[in-house]
Design a protein around this motif. Structure first.
Motif, mmCIF file in Angstrom:
data_model
loop_
_atom_site.group_PDB
_atom_site.id
_atom_site.type_symbol
_atom_site.label_atom_id
_atom_site.label_comp_id
_atom_site.label_asym_id
_atom_site.label_seq_id
_atom_site.Cartn_x
_atom_site.Cartn_y
_atom_site.Cartn_z
ATOM 1 N N UNK A 1 -30.278 9.444 83.975
ATOM 2 C CA UNK A 1 -31.010 9.585 85.236
ATOM 3 C C UNK A 1 -32.271 8.719 85.338
ATOM 4 N N UNK A 2 -33.142 8.676 84.322
ATOM 5 C CA UNK A 2 -34.342 7.838 84.463
ATOM 6 C C UNK A 2 -34.016 6.353 84.652
ATOM 7 N N UNK A 3 -32.954 5.883 84.010
ATOM 8 C CA UNK A 3 -32.565 4.474 84.147
ATOM 9 C C UNK A 3 -32.028 4.188 85.543
ATOM 10 N N UNK A 4 -31.278 5.145 86.111
ATOM 11 C CA UNK A 4 -30.720 4.953 87.453
ATOM 12 C C UNK A 4 -31.801 5.029 88.522
ATOM 13 N N UNK A 5 -32.746 5.957 88.368
ATOM 14 C CA UNK A 5 -33.809 6.113 89.362
ATOM 15 C C UNK A 5 -34.697 4.884 89.398
ATOM 16 N N UNK A 6 -35.016 4.348 88.225
ATOM 17 C CA UNK A 6 -35.864 3.157 88.176
ATOM 18 C C UNK A 6 -35.055 1.878 88.405
ATOM 19 N N UNK A 7 -33.750 2.003 88.598
ATOM 20 C CA UNK A 7 -32.836 0.890 88.911
ATOM 21 C C UNK A 7 -32.857 -0.206 87.848
ATOM 22 N N UNK A 8 -32.890 0.207 86.582
ATOM 23 C CA UNK A 8 -32.842 -0.749 85.467
ATOM 24 C C UNK A 8 -31.741 -0.348 84.484
ATOM 25 N N UNK B 1 -41.137 5.881 77.733
ATOM 26 C CA UNK B 1 -40.961 4.561 77.129
ATOM 27 C C UNK B 1 -40.792 3.485 78.203
ATOM 28 N N UNK B 2 -40.067 3.795 79.277
ATOM 29 C CA UNK B 2 -39.909 2.830 80.371
ATOM 30 C C UNK B 2 -41.246 2.516 81.026
ATOM 31 N N UNK B 3 -42.079 3.551 81.199
ATOM 32 C CA UNK B 3 -43.391 3.340 81.808
ATOM 33 C C UNK B 3 -44.268 2.476 80.910
ATOM 34 N N UNK B 4 -44.192 2.694 79.596
ATOM 35 C CA UNK B 4 -44.994 1.853 78.702
ATOM 36 C C UNK B 4 -44.468 0.424 78.661
ATOM 37 N N UNK B 5 -43.181 0.246 78.958
ATOM 38 C CA UNK B 5 -42.591 -1.099 79.018
ATOM 39 C C UNK B 5 -42.998 -1.800 80.312
ATOM 40 N N UNK B 6 -42.907 -1.064 81.442
ATOM 41 C CA UNK B 6 -43.206 -1.634 82.755
ATOM 42 C C UNK B 6 -43.906 -0.581 83.612
ATOM 43 N N UNK B 7 -45.193 -0.771 83.857
ATOM 44 C CA UNK B 7 -46.014 0.211 84.578
ATOM 45 C C UNK B 7 -45.559 0.408 86.024
ATOM 46 N N UNK B 8 -44.845 -0.556 86.607
ATOM 47 C CA UNK B 8 -44.394 -0.452 88.004
ATOM 48 C C UNK B 8 -43.337 0.634 88.211
ATOM 49 N N UNK B 9 -42.696 1.088 87.132
ATOM 50 C CA UNK B 9 -41.642 2.097 87.246
ATOM 51 C C UNK B 9 -42.204 3.509 87.381
ATOM 52 N N UNK B 10 -43.501 3.685 87.136
ATOM 53 C CA UNK B 10 -44.124 5.017 87.145
ATOM 54 C C UNK B 10 -43.949 5.733 88.478
ATOM 55 N N UNK B 11 -44.091 5.021 89.587
ATOM 56 C CA UNK B 11 -44.066 5.642 90.916
ATOM 57 C C UNK B 11 -42.750 6.377 91.166
ATOM 58 N N UNK B 12 -41.624 5.697 90.933
ATOM 59 C CA UNK B 12 -40.312 6.316 91.183
ATOM 60 C C UNK B 12 -40.038 7.467 90.225
ATOM 61 N N UNK B 13 -40.401 7.295 88.947
ATOM 62 C CA UNK B 13 -40.138 8.336 87.956
ATOM 63 C C UNK B 13 -41.006 9.566 88.209
ATOM 64 N N UNK B 14 -42.247 9.338 88.612
ATOM 65 C CA UNK B 14 -43.151 10.460 88.877
ATOM 66 C C UNK B 14 -42.710 11.232 90.115
ATOM 67 N N UNK B 15 -42.169 10.516 91.118
ATOM 68 C CA UNK B 15 -41.702 11.149 92.349
ATOM 69 C C UNK B 15 -40.579 12.138 92.055
ATOM 70 N N UNK B 16 -39.716 11.812 91.093
ATOM 71 C CA UNK B 16 -38.610 12.708 90.718
ATOM 72 C C UNK B 16 -38.969 13.639 89.566
ATOM 73 N N UNK B 17 -40.279 13.711 89.219
ATOM 74 C CA UNK B 17 -40.804 14.640 88.208
ATOM 75 C C UNK B 17 -40.178 14.429 86.829
ATOM 76 N N UNK B 18 -39.967 13.181 86.460
ATOM 77 C CA UNK B 18 -39.404 12.883 85.144
ATOM 78 C C UNK B 18 -40.476 12.527 84.121
ATOM 79 N N UNK B 19 -41.749 12.513 84.530
ATOM 80 C CA UNK B 19 -42.809 12.140 83.597
ATOM 81 C C UNK B 19 -43.561 13.344 83.052
#
Length: 146
Positions: free
Chosen positions: A66-73, A102-120
């Protein structure tokens, strides 16, 4: 009789190279997951096995990706997880949190989508303890007036 004598093929554990990767920890219930993420082709390994071999149920496989699909990576990162404790659902939840961090530490731009779906955020719900004088955590013994 010949079926009993056949060896059952166990999935082989794979040795993975994750030198320049980002690390994060995830927790859920009693499970703790150590997660490494690096640029790659979209492979996910859990405890040395492919995700499909470790998590047999499709629900758990969907949860883990799910986190990989939401962040589209989905196909641009490789994930290696080491998870212990708890059951499969708790382990899948711990892996989600670890992958997201780990994705957020790799790329800070992914935080918005992941936080919106409460995965952080960690899901802090755990099993309530059993109390004395009760049959379970809240269930009492049957009361008899006479």
């Amino acid at each position: 009789m010949s079926q009993l004598n056949q060896k059952i093929d166990k999935p082989k554990k794979v040795k993975l190279d994750f030198k320049d990767s980002k690390y994060a920890t995830g927790r859920r219930k009693k499970s703790i997951a150590k997660v490494w993420v690096k640029k790659g082709t979209g492979n996910i390994h859990v405890n040395g096995l492919k995700m499909n071999e470790y998590f047999k149920r499709p629900v758990h496989q969907i949860i883990v990706t799910r986190p990989l699909e939401i962040s589209q990576v989905g196909t641009s990162y490789d994930v290696k997880c080491s998870v212990k404790g708890g059951g499969l659902s708790g382990q899948a939840g711990a892996i989600i949190l670890g992958i997201s961090k780990a994705l957020i530490s790799h790329d800070e731009n992914l935080r918005k989508n992941l936080k919106k779906d409460k995965l952080t955020t960690r899901d802090s719900r755990v099993v309530e303890r059993k109390k004395y004088g009760h049959r379970k955590a809240r269930r009492s013994f049957q009361f008899s007036k006479r």
